[in-house]
Scaffold this motif. Sequence first.
Motif, mmCIF file in Angstrom:
data_model
loop_
_atom_site.group_PDB
_atom_site.id
_atom_site.type_symbol
_atom_site.label_atom_id
_atom_site.label_comp_id
_atom_site.label_asym_id
_atom_site.label_seq_id
_atom_site.Cartn_x
_atom_site.Cartn_y
_atom_site.Cartn_z
ATOM 1 N N VAL A 154 0.855 -1.184 0.000
ATOM 2 C CA VAL A 154 0.000 0.000 0.000
ATOM 3 C C VAL A 154 0.893 1.238 0.000
ATOM 4 O O VAL A 154 1.790 1.368 0.836
ATOM 5 N N THR A 155 0.673 2.120 -0.974
ATOM 6 C CA THR A 155 1.479 3.336 -1.053
ATOM 7 C C THR A 155 0.673 4.523 -0.549
ATOM 8 O O THR A 155 -0.474 4.719 -0.950
ATOM 9 N N PHE A 156 1.298 5.270 0.374
ATOM 10 C CA PHE A 156 0.686 6.472 0.925
ATOM 11 C C PHE A 156 1.424 7.677 0.365
ATOM 12 O O PHE A 156 2.638 7.655 0.218
ATOM 13 N N GLY A 157 0.680 8.745 0.078
ATOM 14 C CA GLY A 157 1.321 9.923 -0.494
ATOM 15 C C GLY A 157 0.872 11.192 0.198
ATOM 16 O O GLY A 157 -0.182 11.230 0.836
ATOM 17 N N SER A 158 1.716 12.217 0.090
ATOM 18 C CA SER A 158 1.344 13.528 0.612
ATOM 19 C C SER A 158 1.272 14.502 -0.552
ATOM 20 O O SER A 158 1.762 14.211 -1.643
ATOM 21 N N SER A 159 0.676 15.657 -0.293
ATOM 22 C CA SER A 159 0.496 16.622 -1.373
ATOM 23 C C SER A 159 1.829 17.194 -1.865
ATOM 24 O O SER A 159 1.926 17.677 -2.978
ATOM 25 N N ASP A 160 2.869 17.134 -1.052
ATOM 26 C CA ASP A 160 4.164 17.666 -1.499
ATOM 27 C C ASP A 160 5.057 16.593 -2.133
ATOM 28 O O ASP A 160 6.287 16.680 -2.103
ATOM 29 N N ARG A 161 4.425 15.591 -2.728
ATOM 30 C CA ARG A 161 5.121 14.574 -3.513
ATOM 31 C C ARG A 161 6.125 13.749 -2.728
ATOM 32 O O ARG A 161 7.267 13.558 -3.142
ATOM 33 N N ARG A 162 5.724 13.317 -1.567
ATOM 34 C CA ARG A 162 6.512 12.316 -0.837
ATOM 35 C C ARG A 162 5.619 11.096 -0.692
ATOM 36 O O ARG A 162 4.411 11.238 -0.555
ATOM 37 N N SER A 163 6.209 9.927 -0.719
ATOM 38 C CA SER A 163 5.380 8.738 -0.548
ATOM 39 C C SER A 163 6.127 7.669 0.218
ATOM 40 O O SER A 163 7.362 7.695 0.330
ATOM 41 N N ILE A 164 5.338 6.765 0.769
ATOM 42 C CA ILE A 164 5.910 5.670 1.548
ATOM 43 C C ILE A 164 5.069 4.430 1.263
ATOM 44 O O ILE A 164 3.854 4.527 1.123
ATOM 45 N N THR A 165 5.731 3.299 1.114
ATOM 46 C CA THR A 165 5.009 2.062 0.805
ATOM 47 C C THR A 165 5.149 1.095 1.976
ATOM 48 O O THR A 165 6.252 0.884 2.478
ATOM 49 N N LEU A 166 4.015 0.569 2.414
ATOM 50 C CA LEU A 166 4.001 -0.376 3.535
ATOM 51 C C LEU A 166 3.479 -1.726 3.056
ATOM 52 O O LEU A 166 2.575 -1.795 2.225
ATOM 53 N N LYS A 167 4.091 -2.790 3.608
ATOM 54 C CA LYS A 167 3.570 -4.127 3.366
ATOM 55 C C LYS A 167 3.198 -4.672 4.739
ATOM 56 O O LYS A 167 4.084 -4.906 5.563
ATOM 57 N N ALA A 168 1.929 -4.792 4.987
ATOM 58 C CA ALA A 168 1.420 -5.210 6.299
ATOM 59 C C ALA A 168 2.015 -4.364 7.415
ATOM 60 O O ALA A 168 2.447 -4.877 8.443
ATOM 61 N N GLY A 169 2.101 -3.061 7.184
ATOM 62 C CA GLY A 169 2.551 -2.151 8.228
ATOM 63 C C GLY A 169 4.050 -1.937 8.292
ATOM 64 O O GLY A 169 4.529 -1.071 9.019
ATOM 65 N N ILE A 170 4.828 -2.718 7.547
ATOM 66 C CA ILE A 170 6.285 -2.551 7.563
ATOM 67 C C ILE A 170 6.723 -1.772 6.315
ATOM 68 O O ILE A 170 6.271 -2.058 5.210
ATOM 69 N N VAL A 171 7.576 -0.776 6.544
ATOM 70 C CA VAL A 171 8.014 0.086 5.442
ATOM 71 C C VAL A 171 8.854 -0.733 4.462
ATOM 72 O O VAL A 171 9.832 -1.376 4.852
ATOM 73 N N THR A 172 8.468 -0.704 3.183
ATOM 74 C CA THR A 172 9.284 -1.388 2.175
ATOM 75 C C THR A 172 9.889 -0.408 1.186
ATOM 76 O O THR A 172 10.808 -0.755 0.463
ATOM 77 N N ALA A 173 9.381 0.820 1.117
ATOM 78 C CA ALA A 173 9.951 1.803 0.198
ATOM 79 C C ALA A 173 9.550 3.204 0.618
ATOM 80 O O ALA A 173 8.504 3.395 1.243
ATOM 81 N N THR A 174 10.425 4.172 0.321
ATOM 82 C CA THR A 174 10.075 5.583 0.498
ATOM 83 C C THR A 174 10.430 6.289 -0.799
ATOM 84 O O THR A 174 11.293 5.822 -1.553
ATOM 85 N N ARG A 175 9.771 7.399 -1.080
ATOM 86 C CA ARG A 175 10.098 8.208 -2.250
ATOM 87 C C ARG A 175 9.987 9.687 -1.867
ATOM 88 O O ARG A 175 9.044 10.076 -1.180
ATOM 89 N N GLY A 176 10.975 10.444 -2.338
ATOM 90 C CA GLY A 176 10.925 11.885 -2.126
ATOM 91 C C GLY A 176 11.390 12.333 -0.754
ATOM 92 O O GLY A 176 11.264 13.498 -0.406
ATOM 93 N N LEU A 177 11.957 11.418 0.036
ATOM 94 C CA LEU A 177 12.473 11.800 1.352
ATOM 95 C C LEU A 177 13.975 12.064 1.303
ATOM 96 O O LEU A 177 14.550 12.596 2.230
ATOM 97 N N GLY A 178 14.625 11.693 0.208
ATOM 98 C CA GLY A 178 16.081 11.746 0.154
ATOM 99 C C GLY A 178 16.650 10.470 0.729
ATOM 100 O O GLY A 178 16.101 9.935 1.701
ATOM 101 N N ASN A 179 17.738 9.958 0.141
ATOM 102 C CA ASN A 179 18.338 8.690 0.575
ATOM 103 C C ASN A 179 17.251 7.617 0.689
ATOM 104 O O ASN A 179 17.165 6.889 1.665
ATOM 105 N N ASP A 180 16.379 7.575 -0.325
ATOM 106 C CA ASP A 180 15.185 6.740 -0.249
ATOM 107 C C ASP A 180 15.486 5.251 -0.189
ATOM 108 O O ASP A 180 16.456 4.767 -0.761
ATOM 109 N N LEU A 181 14.593 4.565 0.518
ATOM 110 C CA LEU A 181 14.598 3.112 0.538
ATOM 111 C C LEU A 181 13.929 2.682 -0.764
ATOM 112 O O LEU A 181 12.756 2.959 -0.995
#
Lengths: 714, 236
Positions: free
Chosen positions: B99-126
């Motif tokens: 499940v990917t969550f996003g914010s209006s300022d173009r940052r996103s984070i992806t969770l798989k059953a509550g555990i972070v599997t990816a980030t985007r737009g945070l810098g040094n992204d997973l």
Amino acid sequence: MIGKHLVGVVTATAMIFSAPILAPASDLVTGRTNMFGTPGNLIDMPTAEMAPEGQLTTTISAYGSGSDITTRTTLSFQVLPRLSASFRYSAVSGILSVAGSPNFTTLHDRSFDINYRLFHESTYLPALSIGMRDFIGTGVYGAEYIVATKSLLDDKLRFSGGIGWGRLGSYGSFGSTGTRPTTRLGTGGVPTYNQWFRGDVAAFGGVSWHATDKLTFSAEYSSDGYDREVSRSVLDRKSPWNFGATYKVSEALRFGAYSLYGSEFGVNLSLSLNTREPAVKGGAEGAPLPVAPRPKGAADLGWSTDTTRTTNVKASLSQLLAREGIILHAIALEPRRAHVQIRNTRYDMRAQAVGRTARALTRTLPASVETFTITQMIEGQPTSSVTMSRSDLERLENAPATEILAASTFQDGAETNQGITPMDDAFPRFEYDIAPYLRFSVFDPENPVRYAAGIRAKGEYHFAPGWVASGSVSQKVIGNLDNISLPGPSGLARVRSNVAFYNQSDEPMIDYLTVAKYGRPAKNFYSRLTVGYLERMYAGASAELLWKPVDSRLALGAEVNYVLPRDYDQQFGIRTRATNTGVIPEWNGHVSAYYDIGYGFHTQVDAGRYLAGDWGATVSLDRVFANGWSIGAYATKTDVSSATFGEGSFDKGIRIVIPFSWGTGSPTLQKSETVLKSLSRDGGARLEVDGRLYDKVKDTHRPTMAKTWGKFWR
Amino acid sequence: MSPKSTLRSSTIGLVALACLSLAACSNRQNNDLSTTDMAKGALAAIFKREGVKTPDPNALAQQAASILANTSGQVILLAIPSRDAVTVMQEIERNGPYVTFGSSDRRSITLKAGIVTATRGLGNDLLSSDVDAVSAIIRARKVGEAYRVNRYLDGENITVALDPYCQVKPDGSGQVALGEVHTSTTRMLESCIADKDEFRDTTFQNSYQVSPGGRIVQSRQWVSPLNGYIVIQSLR
């Protein structure tokens, strides 16, 4: 006498081998540079320490007082973990000019150093390096050495000891290996191999103490006699001992203060950056939109004949891509497959442009479209096509990027170019920009920094596929670049050495004004024909052909140019080919081979006829980083003798490419390209036409894209 | 000189001046980065100055309430303590268990059953992660050991993998009541240590509040060397 001089070295050596606490091996890396601007914690003496890989440090050091100040400005680059290379521009006080030259009190000199680590440190053995200072050219600082460095007490202390030749063998020598000739080779600028590791040998050594995180102290015993400075009474060498303290403000900025030879005070300042340490690792750009997976069992085939729906699909795709800095150039929609041609205006890591396009396709195309082909367009021509299945994109979005790479196929863009229609706004289009410019000439022996600054307007008109009319006009506002005095006659036509005349105009100057046609004559082949005012000094025509398969690390090219020398005012006029030393030939050209060696190295060989009609070849070797940084050197040797060529013997230089994305943390195609070279001379000079094909094409091909394929999902 | 031509030349002068003062002007796309930006980046590197964004708690609460009222998908509150940043993110896409969550300022984070599997737009992204092994132990609220893999881009944009060895164990129980989430929880700790070159001696300890049904409702997870830990709170 010798025994006394050796005390320091012996003490240091004894401590290395009798120390009760042997530290585990350290990598002996340091961000500090010494008075010669090379990596190391000592002062005048070299060590076996290395900077972190990719470190690029500029060090300015000075010692002396009043009119006897000597300064050294050094650019050091850590090419590989074991190899460091440096370029130095020095103003050496008190060095006599060579017999017959005019007398002066300060010698301006360029020098190159190299240091290679033979062995890394182990628990019991020190690291061992071999190096040379000022090994090309006049050899004012010429010295060779072998040095060992060992860390102790958890790397708090580093002991170095070694033996040196040349200047490093000029004080307290204990023996000699042959005699060191004093005559220089050629007219300078060639390796001084007749001197290397010859003559008197002396020992040197020192210790550095890493007192705190920021502060380091050092002491050394120097085997450099400073004979020439002492004989001119600009340095009083009272003692062989030097002491220093350096302070680290940050990883980028360091200061040092030194006591030299019991009589002098020296300082240095170093500015460092690391090509492998960008502003933000992985980039700080906004998140992409994720893949939109299709609901199960979706198969909607009727849409492709419905023009309203296809128009809407194109519009929303175009809009989504525009948000990402990608322009939809052309599209072909079929029930089960889609082909898009894109113009990437933002992403220097091309995999990212393809990755964001692929995701935009999943979000806009009807569910029946299963195969995506994405083609990158460069100068109106297709370069590479990447084809992947939509199911793989859905399945591998959260997998390692190597998996989608393995599931994608690369093709030559010329093969996929049929049956695709450009968007209505693809042609014609006009792009312009107006910006200030700054042109530098540095490290010139006569005048360290010269410049010209002003304002420049550029425009490009893309009026049909592959056709570009482009021009640039600049107006100088301030500058002193025109103060360069003409080098003496060289026996060649003045094809470059009269560049100063081109810097004198205070009127608007046409930098270039050309019409170019880029083409794809066949699979794997790229072509360019440019006609007009090609560069500041020449007008004419330039034709180029490049062979570069989409998955090849090798490329071959050929270029033929017909040139007419332009008037010095750089407006529309053409001047005569005749110069007082010869006639500028009409034709020149090259055949070229380009090869991505791997391991971060790239090489290029160009052979052919240069501007002055001389025949020869240019060899270049660059350390290329996947993020776009490139630092390398080139040398051109033609059938012109070094006497005819003049100072420097042959043309050579250092070139540096800095990707702006590294400095800003945001993707951009903008980059800065700098060439540090000797004075413009007439031998080995090439035409500087814009739009050479290899650099345009290479980054969109598989070998370069695959290196940073992780950016596909970024 | 006629008045018209005077006007024209002064207009050109003004345009030129504007271009100079803005460093550059252009109709080209994405040509807005200049050497000034490079200089700023370099200066920031030298003096290690970082912008700090302190959120207004009231505005944040209002934003959260309005998002909860207007969407049916999942909503999370995301905090990055190292940056003093807090934001509300809503579900923007779902790809299988991710499940990917996003914010209006173009940052996103992806969770798989509550555990972070990816980030985007945070810098040094997973970029991506393999977390199935640790996830199974955490959600079962058991004691266990497993490897996980976190992938990043290094300074050259080359993919590097951090594959630490992790120990998971329960650490007491608690209660979570925030937004629309009200549940008793078991606190789970995941302690990881990596020993590979680039990440030598990288250690981190994630903690999770797991509901009796095995859902992670609140967590503090390490995402990257640059950002350190992030705190995720489910609001629905």
